[in-house]
Design a protein around this motif. Structure first.
Motif, PDB file in Angstrom:
ATOM      1  N   GLU A  15      39.982  66.609  52.638  1.00 55.70           N
ATOM      2  CA  GLU A  15      40.346  65.750  53.757  1.00 55.70           C
ATOM      3  C   GLU A  15      39.270  64.695  53.939  1.00 55.70           C
ATOM      4  O   GLU A  15      38.090  64.942  53.713  1.00 55.70           O
ATOM      5  N   LEU A  16      39.688  63.511  54.358  1.00 55.75           N
ATOM      6  CA  LEU A  16      38.720  62.456  54.607  1.00 55.75           C
ATOM      7  C   LEU A  16      37.848  62.771  55.802  1.00 55.75           C
ATOM      8  O   LEU A  16      36.680  62.422  55.845  1.00 55.75           O
ATOM      9  N   ARG A  40      41.329  68.580  62.522  1.00 54.72           N
ATOM     10  CA  ARG A  40      41.774  68.761  61.139  1.00 54.72           C
ATOM     11  C   ARG A  40      43.210  69.233  61.137  1.00 54.72           C
ATOM     12  O   ARG A  40      43.730  69.676  62.159  1.00 54.72           O
ATOM     13  N   LYS A  41      43.831  69.153  60.003  1.00 56.01           N
ATOM     14  CA  LYS A  41      45.176  69.701  59.863  1.00 56.01           C
ATOM     15  C   LYS A  41      45.076  71.220  59.906  1.00 56.01           C
ATOM     16  O   LYS A  41      44.203  71.815  59.282  1.00 56.01           O
TER      17      LYS A  41
END
Length: 66
Positions: A15-16, A40-41
């Motif tokens: 993830e970025l 975050r996801k």
């Protein structure tokens, strides 16, 4: 309150941007809480929420029975 992390988990995702932090706080009445903050996801968030809720309910019932 003192901010030592209770646990540390490295993120495996590509993830970025993602972060996770626990905030330990104390209410005016002396009660302490730990607030988990995530940016975050989280595909299984509801599953974790239901697990922790059910686990806490079981612990509460066990304490009441004692």
């Amino acid at each position: 309150m003192e901010g030592t992390q209770l646990h540390k988990k490295d993120f495996d995702e590509d993830e970025l941007f993602s972060t996770s932090v626990d905030v330990r706080a104390k209410f005016n009445d002396g009660a302490e809480v730990i607030i988990e903050i995530r940016v975050r996801k989280e595909p299984y968030f509801l599953n974790r929420f239901h697990y922790y809720l059910a686990n806490q309910m079981v612990e509460n019932v066990q304490q009441l029975r004692q």
